[in-house]
Write a protein that holds these residues in place. Structure first.
Motif, PDB file in Angstrom:
ATOM      1  N   GLU A   1      32.027  33.945  36.460  1.00  0.00           N
ATOM      2  CA  GLU A   1      32.751  34.894  37.283  1.00  0.00           C
ATOM      3  C   GLU A   1      32.127  36.277  37.117  1.00  0.00           C
ATOM      4  N   THR A   2      31.293  36.689  38.042  1.00  0.00           N
ATOM      5  CA  THR A   2      30.615  37.987  37.961  1.00  0.00           C
ATOM      6  C   THR A   2      30.981  38.869  39.138  1.00  0.00           C
ATOM      7  N   GLU A   3      31.907  38.421  39.979  1.00  0.00           N
ATOM      8  CA  GLU A   3      32.295  39.190  41.145  1.00  0.00           C
ATOM      9  C   GLU A   3      33.724  39.687  40.980  1.00  0.00           C
ATOM     10  N   TRP A   4      34.075  40.646  41.837  1.00  0.00           N
ATOM     11  CA  TRP A   4      35.430  41.186  41.811  1.00  0.00           C
ATOM     12  C   TRP A   4      36.416  40.072  42.150  1.00  0.00           C
ATOM     13  N   GLN A   5      37.533  40.051  41.445  1.00  0.00           N
ATOM     14  CA  GLN A   5      38.531  39.011  41.640  1.00  0.00           C
ATOM     15  C   GLN A   5      39.906  39.572  41.309  1.00  0.00           C
ATOM     16  N   VAL A   6      40.923  38.914  41.779  1.00  0.00           N
ATOM     17  CA  VAL A   6      42.298  39.292  41.452  1.00  0.00           C
ATOM     18  C   VAL A   6      42.679  38.609  40.140  1.00  0.00           C
TER      19      VAL A   6
ATOM     20  N   TYR B   1      55.214  44.519  27.032  1.00  0.00           N
ATOM     21  CA  TYR B   1      54.656  44.386  28.369  1.00  0.00           C
ATOM     22  C   TYR B   1      55.683  44.762  29.431  1.00  0.00           C
ATOM     23  N   GLY B   2      55.207  45.546  30.400  1.00  0.00           N
ATOM     24  CA  GLY B   2      56.017  45.802  31.581  1.00  0.00           C
ATOM     25  C   GLY B   2      55.653  44.793  32.664  1.00  0.00           C
ATOM     26  N   THR B   3      55.951  45.132  33.897  1.00  0.00           N
ATOM     27  CA  THR B   3      55.618  44.265  35.028  1.00  0.00           C
ATOM     28  C   THR B   3      54.356  44.792  35.687  1.00  0.00           C
ATOM     29  N   LEU B   4      53.318  43.955  35.722  1.00  0.00           N
ATOM     30  CA  LEU B   4      52.051  44.356  36.311  1.00  0.00           C
ATOM     31  C   LEU B   4      51.752  43.513  37.550  1.00  0.00           C
ATOM     32  N   PRO B   5      51.321  44.171  38.625  1.00  0.00           N
ATOM     33  CA  PRO B   5      50.872  43.396  39.786  1.00  0.00           C
ATOM     34  C   PRO B   5      49.478  42.837  39.506  1.00  0.00           C
ATOM     35  N   PRO B   6      49.053  41.811  40.236  1.00  0.00           N
ATOM     36  CA  PRO B   6      47.663  41.354  40.110  1.00  0.00           C
ATOM     37  C   PRO B   6      46.707  42.498  40.456  1.00  0.00           C
ATOM     38  N   VAL B   7      45.624  42.618  39.686  1.00  0.00           N
ATOM     39  CA  VAL B   7      44.680  43.726  39.837  1.00  0.00           C
ATOM     40  C   VAL B   7      43.318  43.173  40.244  1.00  0.00           C
ATOM     41  N   THR B   8      42.709  43.792  41.230  1.00  0.00           N
ATOM     42  CA  THR B   8      41.342  43.430  41.611  1.00  0.00           C
ATOM     43  C   THR B   8      40.388  44.073  40.612  1.00  0.00           C
TER      44      THR B   8
END
Length: 438
Positions: A281-286, A314-321
């Motif tokens: 995995e070397t590309e941007w991903q969620v 931990y709080g609530t985190l959205p998926p991050v790109t």
């Protein structure tokens, strides 16, 4: 200003170059001509006090825009026209002219239009036959062009040093990327080599657990069947006591359970290593950053477990790109640094949260803290406060570069003796990711 013997010469000499002097002219006329047309301004001053000028060559007008008589008339002319930033160093050492006989200075001198020229000034003390100072003779030369060239070269040198620094950082990041790729390949190999035996051992342990339960059930039924037969029951009781059956029944169950837990731990470690390096995995991903943090914690568990308790808030985190493997590297550097900051058993606190399209991850410790004079340098390549051989000084520098590549920032707060807190701020949708996939 002209020599006193030559008051008959035209006053236009101060405003324009003098006409060529015939070789048949007198030596003093010839000397006046040479002085007025030399590139250097020749001047004389009294050898004391404010160094009042007593003579200035006519070419001062061409260079500085002042007429010689104007410069001679003002007793403070020389001092008043030196740049304020340059004057102190000259004034503090001017007395050395009397002990050394000659001094040279480079300073900025204000000309008639209000701007400054860089001048090279050589002062020489003249004494009479008894050693008594008579006057100071000076030679002023315009070196502005040279100074500008030096400044340009210096700026070029700074630019080159910055470029060298960027190349060095790029080289180190390339090496780190290659190392991470090697770790990824190693993880893939480990996963392949270990998962197969772990798989069948885990399957066998599951079957063994069922077999043990069945055997223990059979023994219980044997004892129930023998109960109506006192002699047989007595024999079974002796065998039970000799074999310490009660202990075996309890211990074999614990052994099977612990073995199953151990196998699960091995599987988790291998999976964590795969997740950490994100093989292929070397590309941007969620990605789920909590998952990345937990995977990294598994990787550095041996570094932390004897020194710190990890408090996860931990709080609530959205998926991050993001580039997940690179962020995991940042988390690893911060966690390892936090562990190294603890002299004794301490606490590492992980906090996360999100707001307005950004997420933040905080790694804090209650360790030794960072000295204030080092706070501005901790992200410099090769800067480290660790003993020689204990750190390369690249961890935080590479982390800074990775976070910057994601369009984020790292903040640090520290109090000596109380601890340090690093906070990574990341956009949920980095602009770099859009450019890379656009």
């Amino acid at each position: 200003m002209q020599f006193d013997e030559f008051d008959f010469l035209s006053s236009d000499a101060a405003g324009a170059p003098a006409a060529p002097v015939a070789e048949a002219a007198s030596p003093l006329v010839r000397l006046q001509y040479l002085v007025d047309n030399t590139p250097a301004i020749i001047y004389c001053t009294v050898p004391s006090g404010d160094f009042k000028m007593t003579f200035v060559s006519n070419n001062a007008y061409n260079v500085l825009g002042y007429r010689p008589e104007q410069m001679v008339a003002d007793p403070n002319f020389w001092f008043d026209h030196i740049h304020p930033d340059d004057a102190p160093s000259i004034f503090s050492s001017l007395a050395l002219v009397f002990s050394e006989g000659q001094r040279a200075y480079e300073y900025r001198f204000r000309i008639s239009d209000g701007s400054y020229l860089w001048m090279h000034d050589t002062l020489r003390l003249i004494r009479d036959e008894h050693g008594v100072p008579l006057e100071v003779i000076g030679s002023l030369t315009d070196i502005t062009a040279r100074k500008r060239m030096e400044e340009a070269l210096q700026a070029k040198g700074v630019e080159q040093q910055a470029l060298i620094g960027e190349l060095r950082n790029a080289h180190e990041q390339l090496l780190q990327s290659e190392k991470m790729a090697s770790i990824g390949q190693l993880a893939a190999g480990i996963a392949h080599e270990i998962n197969n035996p772990v798989g069948f051992v885990n399957s066998n342990m599951g079957s063994l657990k069922n077999y043990v339960g069945t055997l223990l059930g059979v023994i219980d039924r044997y004892e129930q069947a023998a109960a109506p037969h006192p002699a047989l029951a007595a024999q079974l009781a002796v065998l039970r006591q000799q074999a310490d059956l009660e202990f075996l029944k309890e211990d074999v169950t614990d052994l099977v359970r612990e073995s199953m837990d151990g196998l699960k731990r091995v599987k988790d470690i291998v999976q964590a290593l795969k997740d950490f390096s994100h093989v292929g995995e070397t590309e941007w991903q969620v990605a789920d950053l909590h998952h990345g943090l937990d995977s990294t914690l598994n990787i550095v568990a041996n570094e932390i477990k004897y020194k710190a308790k990890v408090d996860k808030q931990y709080g609530t985190l959205p998926p991050v790109t993001c580039l997940a493997s690179q962020l995991n590297q940042v988390f690893m550097n911060l966690l390892v640094n936090a562990a190294h900051a603890l002299r004794e058993q301490g606490v590492i606190t992980l906090r996360t949260g999100a707001a307005d399209g950004w997420v933040w991850i905080e790694v804090g410790d209650n360790g030794c803290g960072i000295a204030p004079e080092n706070l501005n340098r901790i992200f410099e390549p090769f800067f480290t406060t660790k003993p020689v051989g204990s750190g390369t000084g690249l961890g935080l520098s590479l982390s800074y570069g990775i976070v910057n590549r994601h369009g984020g920032r790292i903040e640090v707060a520290s109090v000596v003796g109380q601890g340090t807190r690093f906070t990574v701020h990341l956009p949920v949708q980095p602009p770099q990711a859009a450019q890379a996939t656009g």
